[in-house]
Design a protein around this motif. Structure first.
Motif, PDB file in Angstrom:
ATOM      1  N   LYS A 251     -10.868  -6.564   6.088  1.00 47.25           N
ATOM      2  CA  LYS A 251      -9.920  -7.162   5.141  1.00 47.25           C
ATOM      3  C   LYS A 251      -9.577  -8.554   5.625  1.00 47.25           C
ATOM      4  O   LYS A 251      -9.498  -8.802   6.826  1.00 47.25           O
ATOM      5  CB  LYS A 251      -8.646  -6.320   5.030  1.00 47.25           C
ATOM      6  CG  LYS A 251      -8.851  -4.961   4.393  1.00 47.25           C
ATOM      7  CD  LYS A 251      -7.542  -4.193   4.344  1.00 47.25           C
ATOM      8  CE  LYS A 251      -7.743  -2.813   3.721  1.00 47.25           C
ATOM      9  NZ  LYS A 251      -6.482  -2.044   3.668  1.00 47.25           N
TER      10      LYS A 251
ATOM     11  N   ARG B 130      -6.706 -11.311   5.861  1.00 48.05           N
ATOM     12  CA  ARG B 130      -5.244 -11.357   5.832  1.00 48.05           C
ATOM     13  C   ARG B 130      -4.766 -12.798   5.905  1.00 48.05           C
ATOM     14  O   ARG B 130      -5.191 -13.556   6.782  1.00 48.05           O
ATOM     15  CB  ARG B 130      -4.649 -10.556   6.988  1.00 48.05           C
ATOM     16  CG  ARG B 130      -3.130 -10.660   7.087  1.00 48.05           C
ATOM     17  CD  ARG B 130      -2.573  -9.839   8.225  1.00 48.05           C
ATOM     18  NE  ARG B 130      -2.733  -8.408   7.998  1.00 48.05           N
ATOM     19  CZ  ARG B 130      -2.193  -7.482   8.791  1.00 48.05           C
ATOM     20  NH1 ARG B 130      -1.495  -7.845   9.866  1.00 48.05           N
ATOM     21  NH2 ARG B 130      -2.387  -6.208   8.531  1.00 48.05           N
TER      22      ARG B 130
ATOM     23  N   LYS C  84       2.515 -10.337  -6.376  1.00 47.59           N
ATOM     24  CA  LYS C  84       2.290  -8.918  -6.093  1.00 47.59           C
ATOM     25  C   LYS C  84       1.277  -8.317  -7.057  1.00 47.59           C
ATOM     26  O   LYS C  84       0.348  -7.602  -6.654  1.00 47.59           O
ATOM     27  CB  LYS C  84       3.608  -8.154  -6.172  1.00 47.59           C
ATOM     28  CG  LYS C  84       3.507  -6.672  -5.805  1.00 47.59           C
ATOM     29  CD  LYS C  84       4.882  -6.039  -5.811  1.00 47.59           C
ATOM     30  CE  LYS C  84       4.815  -4.592  -5.318  1.00 47.59           C
ATOM     31  NZ  LYS C  84       4.090  -3.710  -6.230  1.00 47.59           N
TER      32      LYS C  84
ATOM     33  N   GLU D  76      -2.491  -6.924  -5.978  1.00 51.75           N
ATOM     34  CA  GLU D  76      -2.848  -5.529  -6.254  1.00 51.75           C
ATOM     35  C   GLU D  76      -4.052  -5.423  -7.174  1.00 51.75           C
ATOM     36  O   GLU D  76      -4.818  -4.459  -7.083  1.00 51.75           O
ATOM     37  CB  GLU D  76      -1.645  -4.797  -6.845  1.00 51.75           C
ATOM     38  CG  GLU D  76      -0.544  -4.571  -5.811  1.00 51.75           C
ATOM     39  CD  GLU D  76       0.697  -3.927  -6.391  1.00 51.75           C
ATOM     40  OE1 GLU D  76       0.798  -3.851  -7.638  1.00 51.75           O
ATOM     41  OE2 GLU D  76       1.569  -3.508  -5.602  1.00 51.75           O
TER      42      GLU D  76
ATOM     43  N   GLU E  76      -6.980  -5.107  -5.326  1.00 49.50           N
ATOM     44  CA  GLU E  76      -6.927  -3.864  -4.531  1.00 49.50           C
ATOM     45  C   GLU E  76      -6.418  -4.159  -3.123  1.00 49.50           C
ATOM     46  O   GLU E  76      -6.841  -3.533  -2.144  1.00 49.50           O
ATOM     47  CB  GLU E  76      -8.300  -3.174  -4.489  1.00 49.50           C
ATOM     48  CG  GLU E  76      -8.789  -2.726  -5.856  1.00 49.50           C
ATOM     49  CD  GLU E  76     -10.095  -1.945  -5.786  1.00 49.50           C
ATOM     50  OE1 GLU E  76     -10.630  -1.784  -4.678  1.00 49.50           O
ATOM     51  OE2 GLU E  76     -10.560  -1.508  -6.849  1.00 49.50           O
ATOM     52  N   GLY E  77      -5.502  -5.109  -3.046  1.00 44.30           N
ATOM     53  CA  GLY E  77      -4.905  -5.476  -1.764  1.00 44.30           C
ATOM     54  C   GLY E  77      -3.441  -5.095  -1.717  1.00 44.30           C
ATOM     55  O   GLY E  77      -2.936  -4.364  -2.574  1.00 44.30           O
ATOM     56  N   SER E  78      -2.737  -5.601  -0.718  1.00 42.85           N
ATOM     57  CA  SER E  78      -1.313  -5.308  -0.553  1.00 42.85           C
ATOM     58  C   SER E  78      -0.596  -6.554  -0.064  1.00 42.85           C
ATOM     59  O   SER E  78      -1.206  -7.437   0.556  1.00 42.85           O
ATOM     60  CB  SER E  78      -1.110  -4.152   0.434  1.00 42.85           C
ATOM     61  OG  SER E  78      -1.746  -4.433   1.673  1.00 42.85           O
TER      62      SER E  78
ATOM     63  N   TRP F 184       3.399  -7.905   1.532  1.00 41.16           N
ATOM     64  CA  TRP F 184       4.697  -7.508   2.056  1.00 41.16           C
ATOM     65  C   TRP F 184       5.342  -8.697   2.763  1.00 41.16           C
ATOM     66  O   TRP F 184       4.726  -9.753   2.923  1.00 41.16           O
ATOM     67  CB  TRP F 184       4.565  -6.314   3.000  1.00 41.16           C
ATOM     68  CG  TRP F 184       3.805  -6.574   4.270  1.00 41.16           C
ATOM     69  CD1 TRP F 184       4.314  -6.889   5.490  1.00 41.16           C
ATOM     70  CD2 TRP F 184       2.377  -6.523   4.450  1.00 41.16           C
ATOM     71  NE1 TRP F 184       3.319  -7.048   6.412  1.00 41.16           N
ATOM     72  CE2 TRP F 184       2.119  -6.824   5.804  1.00 41.16           C
ATOM     73  CE3 TRP F 184       1.314  -6.249   3.596  1.00 41.16           C
ATOM     74  CZ2 TRP F 184       0.821  -6.863   6.319  1.00 41.16           C
ATOM     75  CZ3 TRP F 184       0.017  -6.301   4.117  1.00 41.16           C
ATOM     76  CH2 TRP F 184      -0.210  -6.593   5.460  1.00 41.16           C
TER      77      TRP F 184
ATOM     78  N   PHE G  32      -0.320 -11.188   2.823  1.00 39.84           N
ATOM     79  CA  PHE G  32      -1.114 -10.411   1.865  1.00 39.84           C
ATOM     80  C   PHE G  32      -2.527 -10.258   2.420  1.00 39.84           C
ATOM     81  O   PHE G  32      -3.009 -11.103   3.185  1.00 39.84           O
ATOM     82  CB  PHE G  32      -1.134 -11.051   0.475  1.00 39.84           C
ATOM     83  CG  PHE G  32      -2.006 -12.271   0.324  1.00 39.84           C
ATOM     84  CD1 PHE G  32      -3.341 -12.160  -0.063  1.00 39.84           C
ATOM     85  CD2 PHE G  32      -1.488 -13.548   0.552  1.00 39.84           C
ATOM     86  CE1 PHE G  32      -4.138 -13.280  -0.223  1.00 39.84           C
ATOM     87  CE2 PHE G  32      -2.278 -14.674   0.390  1.00 39.84           C
ATOM     88  CZ  PHE G  32      -3.610 -14.544   0.010  1.00 39.84           C
TER      89      PHE G  32
END
Length: 440
Positions: A334, A336, A380, A384, A387-389, A391, A404
């Motif tokens: 991933k 980041r 956000k 998404e 297909e990520g996240s 915070w 992210f």
């Protein structure tokens, strides 16, 4: 004479044997009676315990070491609808909904290791396909190698709790909506008022010049007015764009355009462009990565928008002298991206709400910027869709970090690689994104 004594002796021997047999039988009778009484007392205690369990708990069961049900009460049928024949020899976990089953297994193992009583709440499957909430308590009996379980039906309490929670969330959402609408009114009126007032000033200056026999209007004044009008037009465009994007994202109409991109190049370009854009302020933006190139399938416009939203949010809530560090790393296949600042920080009570619709941290009248609070919500959604996240982490008066990550994937039949927008396109996006910050 001897015959008489022999007869007497024989009689005594017979009498003694009879007495011994009688004593033995009496002893056996006493033992049997004692055992029978003990058995009756044991059966009575067992019956009392069974009655107590039926009164005190809704469901109880005994499991072997493999968690197979070897004994149970009528609670499985009365509460969950399963007959005893359908339950016995089945693994207890089969009746627990995932992911509660994982928690139950962990609790059982901990209970077995510690010897303590374990308590857990699980969503259990009913025979009719519905679910009920059961509060389980269990203990492992080591010398018998069995698990004792009792359960209490708390479905009604759970439903009431969920209703209270839903009601509270609805009230909070309604309150946020009201604040949002008030804020929207301000956000729309402010730039419109500024544009209207600037146009009035220009009109007055033109009228004054005409009244003075065609006196020339100073070009610098017109340029300054045009700049004010342009900035407030950008603010309106930004507001409308964010609201439109949220509406599309929530209605599932938004579609990303995935292509193979050098995401390092895209993030670097945006970071450096914003740094140039903020040169007139005390904000210092740096970009750091050990990766020179990373090809992954993503929507470049969406990635640019995410970066602009995060950087814009960071700059809005900055201190007088602010340092912003953008870093890009790779972990577990991933990518980041972290945007870290040393700004005012975010209270813990508000940290969990910042990505929600209508949420806004600073609603005071003396803030250094305007804004609808929609940028992080859009970010956000966009993350998404990859297909990520996303915070955030923060400490008051020490700063915040917005992170992210998205998975690294590639389109195999795509040969062209996108490296980023032109400098002119990025500058235009910066003008729109930072139009609501006063001192740039």
């Amino acid at each position: 004479m001897f015959n008489i004594f022999d007869q007497l002796n024989d009689q005594l021997l017979i009498t003694d044997q009879v007495a011994k047999v009688q004593i033995c039988n009496a002893q056996k009778s006493i033992v049997h009676q004692h055992s029978s009484e003990k058995l009756k007392r044991y059966q009575a205690l067992e019956q009392e315990l069974q009655t107590f369990l039926n009164i005190a708990t809704d469901v109880h069961a005994i499991l072997n070491e493999h968690l197979e049900i070897i004994s149970c009460n009528n609670g499985f049928q009365d509460i969950l609808g399963w007959e005893e024949s359908e339950v016995l020899k089945k693994n207890y976990v089969e009746f627990i909904d995932y992911p509660d089953a994982v928690q139950i297994i962990t609790a059982i193992n901990e209970c077995k290791a510690s010897g303590q009583v374990a308590t857990n709440i699980a969503k259990c499957k009913c025979k009719d396909g519905k679910y009920k909430w059961i509060e389980w308590r269990g203990k492992y009996i080591a010398n018998k190698k069995i698990h004792l379980l009792t359960g209490r039906d708390i479905t009604l309490q759970k439903e009431r709790e969920e209703e209270r929670l839903a009601k509270r969330e609805a009230e909070e959402l309604e309150m946020l909506k009201d604040e949002f609408l008030i804020n929207m009114s301000h956000e729309l009126k402010t730039p419109l008022n500024v544009i209207y007032m600037t146009l009035q000033l220009e009109s007055e200056e033109i009228k004054s010049a005409l009244e003075k026999n065609g006196q020339e209007i100073e070009l610098n004044i017109l340029k300054r007015h045009d700049k004010i009008i342009q900035r407030n037009v950008y603010r309106l465009l930004r507001l409308i764009r964010n609201l439109t994007e949220i509406a599309k994202l929530e209605s599932d109409e938004y579609r990303l355009n995935f292509i193979n991109c050098d995401i390092v190049s895209i993030v670097r370009q945006i970071s450096l462009a914003v740094a140039d854009h903020m040169q007139s302020t005390k904000v210092k933006i740096t970009f750091d990565t050990d990766i020179q190139e990373l090809i992954t399938a993503c929507d470049p416009s969406a990635i640019e928008q995410i970066m602009l939203n995060l950087l814009s949010n960071t700059i809005k809530y900055r201190k007088d002298e602010s340092k912003v560090r953008v870093s890009l790393t790779v972990k577990d296949n991933k990518v980041r991206v972290t945007v870290k600042d040393n700004g005012i920080g975010i209270p813990k009570t508000e940290l969990e709400y910042i990505f929600k619709r209508f949420a806004k941290i600073d609603t005071s009248l003396n803030r250094k910027c305007e804004g609808s609070g929609t940028g992080l919500t859009v970010s956000k959604y966009l993350v998404e869709l990859h297909e990520g996240s996303i915070w955030a982490k923060s400490q008051l008066n020490k700063g915040s970090s917005f992170i992210f990550e998205i998975p690294i994937v590639q389109i195999s039949d795509e040969k062209d690689i996108y490296y980023g927008s032109t400098s002119q396109q990025i500058e235009e996006k910066c003008n729109i994104e930072f139009s609501d910050i006063y001192d740039i």
